[in-house]
Enzyme design. Structure first.
Site, short mmCIF file in Angstrom:
data_model
loop_
_atom_site.label_atom_id
_atom_site.label_comp_id
_atom_site.label_asym_id
_atom_site.label_seq_id
_atom_site.Cartn_x
_atom_site.Cartn_y
_atom_site.Cartn_z
N CYS A 94 -1.58 13.61 3.21
CA CYS A 94 -1.07 12.69 2.24
C CYS A 94 -0.39 13.26 1.26
O CYS A 94 0.19 12.34 0.06
CB CYS A 94 -2.54 12.04 1.73
SG CYS A 94 -2.44 10.36 0.85
N CYS B 74 1.94 10.56 0.32
CA CYS B 74 2.10 9.07 -0.49
C CYS B 74 2.47 10.02 -1.12
O CYS B 74 2.89 9.78 -2.12
CB CYS B 74 0.43 8.98 -0.27
SG CYS B 74 -0.03 9.07 1.18
N LYS C 277 5.34 12.19 -2.31
CA LYS C 277 6.46 10.99 -2.12
C LYS C 277 6.75 9.50 -3.08
O LYS C 277 7.34 9.58 -3.74
CB LYS C 277 5.70 9.73 -1.32
CG LYS C 277 7.18 8.68 -0.58
CD LYS C 277 6.50 7.06 -1.39
CE LYS C 277 4.59 6.92 -0.97
NZ LYS C 277 4.72 6.55 0.27
N TYR D 20 8.29 2.00 6.94
CA TYR D 20 8.03 2.52 5.88
C TYR D 20 8.18 3.99 5.94
O TYR D 20 9.12 4.14 4.06
CB TYR D 20 6.47 2.91 5.62
CG TYR D 20 5.52 2.26 5.93
CD1 TYR D 20 4.86 1.41 7.25
CD2 TYR D 20 4.89 2.43 4.82
CE1 TYR D 20 3.88 0.73 7.35
CE2 TYR D 20 3.06 1.16 4.38
CZ TYR D 20 3.16 0.61 5.76
OH TYR D 20 2.24 -0.77 5.99
N GLU E 185 11.20 3.95 2.59
CA GLU E 185 10.76 5.03 1.46
C GLU E 185 11.85 6.15 0.70
O GLU E 185 12.11 6.40 -0.36
CB GLU E 185 9.61 5.55 1.42
CG GLU E 185 8.55 4.23 1.09
CD GLU E 185 6.96 4.55 1.18
OE1 GLU E 185 6.03 3.53 1.24
OE2 GLU E 185 7.12 5.76 1.76
N HIS F 200 0.12 -14.13 -20.34
CA HIS F 200 1.53 -14.50 -19.71
C HIS F 200 2.05 -13.29 -21.29
O HIS F 200 1.03 -13.29 -22.19
CB HIS F 200 1.51 -15.38 -20.43
CG HIS F 200 3.53 -16.30 -20.66
ND1 HIS F 200 4.27 -16.55 -19.41
CD2 HIS F 200 3.62 -16.61 -21.83
CE1 HIS F 200 4.74 -16.66 -20.23
NE2 HIS F 200 5.22 -16.82 -21.20
N GLU G 173 1.27 -13.02 -13.41
CA GLU G 173 0.24 -14.68 -12.95
C GLU G 173 1.57 -15.75 -12.04
O GLU G 173 1.05 -17.10 -12.39
CB GLU G 173 1.36 -15.12 -14.43
CG GLU G 173 2.66 -15.62 -14.96
CD GLU G 173 2.59 -16.13 -16.59
OE1 GLU G 173 2.10 -16.61 -17.34
OE2 GLU G 173 4.04 -15.48 -17.17
P1 NDP Z 1 6.68 3.53 11.40
O1 NDP Z 1 6.43 3.48 12.75
O2 NDP Z 1 7.13 2.83 9.98
O3 NDP Z 1 8.43 3.47 12.02
C1 NDP Z 1 9.21 4.07 13.38
C2 NDP Z 1 10.64 3.66 12.92
O4 NDP Z 1 11.42 4.37 13.30
C3 NDP Z 1 10.97 1.93 12.84
O5 NDP Z 1 11.55 1.38 12.81
C4 NDP Z 1 11.15 2.01 14.59
O6 NDP Z 1 11.66 1.21 15.12
C5 NDP Z 1 11.80 3.28 15.05
N1 NDP Z 1 11.87 4.38 16.13
C6 NDP Z 1 11.30 4.70 16.95
N2 NDP Z 1 12.11 5.44 17.66
C7 NDP Z 1 12.81 5.39 17.58
C8 NDP Z 1 13.92 5.73 18.18
N3 NDP Z 1 13.41 6.77 19.72
N4 NDP Z 1 15.33 5.98 17.40
C9 NDP Z 1 15.59 5.12 16.73
N5 NDP Z 1 14.72 4.60 15.50
C10 NDP Z 1 13.22 4.35 16.07
O7 NDP Z 1 7.02 5.34 11.12
P2 NDP Z 1 6.79 6.20 10.12
O8 NDP Z 1 7.58 7.08 10.94
O9 NDP Z 1 7.98 5.40 8.70
O10 NDP Z 1 5.71 6.19 9.25
C11 NDP Z 1 4.31 6.15 9.70
C12 NDP Z 1 3.08 5.93 9.32
O11 NDP Z 1 2.86 6.50 8.22
C13 NDP Z 1 3.19 3.66 9.55
O12 NDP Z 1 3.47 3.64 10.34
C14 NDP Z 1 2.12 3.78 8.29
O13 NDP Z 1 1.63 3.68 8.87
C15 NDP Z 1 2.09 5.17 7.35
N6 NDP Z 1 2.48 5.67 6.02
C16 NDP Z 1 2.55 4.75 5.20
C17 NDP Z 1 2.99 4.51 3.41
C18 NDP Z 1 3.02 3.63 2.50
O14 NDP Z 1 0.93 3.40 2.98
N7 NDP Z 1 3.52 3.71 1.78
C19 NDP Z 1 3.90 6.10 3.87
C20 NDP Z 1 4.48 6.22 4.49
C21 NDP Z 1 3.93 6.33 6.00
P3 NDP Z 1 11.35 -0.04 15.48
O15 NDP Z 1 10.84 -0.95 14.84
O16 NDP Z 1 12.61 -0.54 16.35
O17 NDP Z 1 9.84 0.12 16.71
#
Ligand code: NDP
Length: 451
Positions: A44, A49, A52, A178, A182, A436, A441
């Site tokens: 983080c 976080c 980012k 996510y 982002e 407002h 709101e």
């Molecule tokens: P996520 O699990 O959110 O997303 C991973 C993405 O990658 C999904 O869309 C998934 O597709 C895709 N994917 C997985 N495997 C493959 C593959 N082999 N080929 C192509 N696409 C693939 O992971 P992130 O890495 O974005 O983030 C990890 C975690 O970190 C998040 O889940 C969140 O909990 C946390 N995080 C939180 C943030 C915040 O609070 N703002 C910011 C960043 C991270 P599919 O949907 O089809 O499975």
């Protein structure tokens, strides 16, 4: 506590969860050791976080300068210098690392700036010697996962995005979660021609589909080129750039390819084989409701247990665990109604059930939707919009879900989450007086249900 151990609690990993557990326990007089072989604060603070969000702020200026013209402001054409942002970010992160070190030190915990490995159920090898502990807490977090395919060695993960030598002119971001959304927004806002490649039909697939359609529309309107139902077949290096070959036979040239395809638990070479700790196939540690692993003296929490990978959740888990081990065991982690935000552009935040989930779990739901152009855009003619949604259970009038796409969504949904955890009804939303003029709101003035 029995003195036969060197420590009452030894924490492996000084990220959000580990530091909170170590500080709380040490402040309560417990003898605590904590080991971290990277920078304090974990993902983080160092590669998640915090940096980012700084990059998100940076990337929004391009639009703000443009809107400023319609409010009467003009200046010479703005230019962006990546090294300035990166280096200022580094200075800020170093400041936070120092604060973490100070907090640990003043709590009385012993910090080992080295990698720790489990020797057995009560022993940690760190810094060339073994230390024993009554309890061991594994809070080692996760690591980006890039699948293997031809050319995958050219793909970067989010870790490297924070220290790039230079900003690319063109980028391909892979993933629909996510991190992918982002970074697509950050790169696009900083002027990088950005393609987002997602294998599925709908981005952020676990969220409310109507809202995610708005996120996608908003991202496209801002210039991100989104390719759905598409995968990358291979990447070839060509001079200083890359050719990215897509499943739809398309081909993109990109200076940078970012894979944001999920994160995996950081459990390799941790010495788990020397204990009875069990993991799932993806490496994450299996724990019970008290964060206890299959080894009664070893506990785990945060991203490494792959329950909810969010910093505030890890912190809450840490406080509950310390209370369980050394306090009165009165707290529990409330895993329902966890508010969350994706700092995409447009921003998205949400708490509670999606419309789809509510329709399955409740007999009848009412859905209220408000979609409007924010006042900030009114002079510039910009096409940013805000969409808000309330999902209400008909029988009880309880607000089951609250969702928002648009500027300040995270700030606004945080307040909505308090109302929901207090069990607010739609009637109580309606009787609350709005501020407002504000976007927020709208949440208290939605009178007519859309469905
Ligand atoms: P996520 O699990 O959110 O997303 C991973 C993405 O990658 C999904 O869309 C998934 O597709 C895709 N994917 C997985 N495997 C493959 C593959 N082999 N080929 C192509 N696409 C693939 O992971 P992130 O890495 O974005 O983030 C990890 C975690 O970190 C998040 O889940 C969140 O909990 C946390 N995080 C939180 C943030 C915040 O609070 N703002 C910011 C960043 C991270 P599919 O949907 O089809 O499975």
């Amino acid at each position: 506590m029995a003195d036969k151990f060197d420590y009452d609690l030894f924490v492996v990993g000084a990220g959000s969860g580990g530091v909170r557990a170590a500080r709380m326990a040490a402040s309560a007089g417990v003898r605590v050791g904590i080991a971290e072989n990277r920078d304090l604060g974990g993902t983080c603070v160092n590669v998640g976080c915090v940096p980012k969000k700084l990059f998100v702020y940076a990337s929004k200026f391009s639009e703000t300068f443009h809107i400023g013209n319609s409010f009467g402001w003009s200046s010479e054409a703005a230019t962006f210098d990546w090294p300035t942002l990166r280096d200022n970010k580094n200075t800020e992160i170093a400041r936070l690392n120092a604060i973490y070190a100070h907090l640990l030190d003043s709590s009385g915990a012993d910090l080992f700036s080295e990698r720790a490995v489990l020797s057995d159920a009560n022993t940690i090898a760190v810094g060339g010697r073994n230390y024993t502990a009554r309890y061991i807490l594994l809070a080692v977090g996760g690591w980006p996962h890039i699948p293997e395919f031809p050319g995958s060695q050219y793909a970067l993960s989010s870790n490297e995005m924070f220290s790039l030598e230079r900003l690319p002119a063109t980028a391909v971001v892979v993933g629909g979660g996510y991190i992918a959304l982002e970074f697509a927004g950050i790169l696009n806002g900083l002027g990088v021609s950005t393609h987002l490649i997602y294998r599925g039909q709908r981005l952020l697939k676990s969220f409310d589909s109507e809202m995610i359609d708005k996120v996608e529309q908003g991202m496209r309107a801002k210039g991100v080129k989104i390719h759905l139902n598409t995968t990358v077949e291979r990447i070839e290096r060509v001079n200083e750039s890359h050719e990215v070959f897509l499943s739809d036979k398309g081909r993109l040239s990109a200076d940078l390819v970012l894979y944001a395809t999920g994160r995996q638990a950081n459990t390799d070479n941790l010495g788990l084989d020397n204990t009875s700790v069990k993991t799932r196939r993806n490496g994450s540690i299996i724990v019970d409701k008290n964060f206890k692993t299959h080894e009664p003296s070893i506990f785990a929490l945060g991203d490494v247990i792959d329950r909810v990978q969010l910093t505030p959740v890890a912190i809450q888990e840490a406080m509950v665990l310390v209370d369980y081990l050394f306090g009165r065991a009165e707290q529990t982690v409330a895993y329902h109604n966890i508010p969350t935000a994706v700092f995409s552009q447009p921003e998205f935040a949400s708490v509670g059930m999606t419309e789809e989930q509510a329709k399955v779990s409740s007999k009848g739901v009412s859905v209220f939707v408000s979609d409007f152009r924010p006042m900030f855009q009114s002079l510039s003619g910009g096409d940013d919009r805000i969409t808000m949604k309330l999902v209400v259970e008909l029988a009880s009038d309880l607000v089951l879900g609250c969702h928002m796409v648009g500027e300040h969504a995270a700030e606004i949904i945080q307040g909505m989450a308090i109302a929901m955890s207090a069990g607010a009804t739609k009637k109580q939303f309606d009787s609350t007086i709005g501020i407002h003029p504000s976007a927020a709101e709208e949440f208290v003035t939605m009178r007519t249900s859309a469905r």
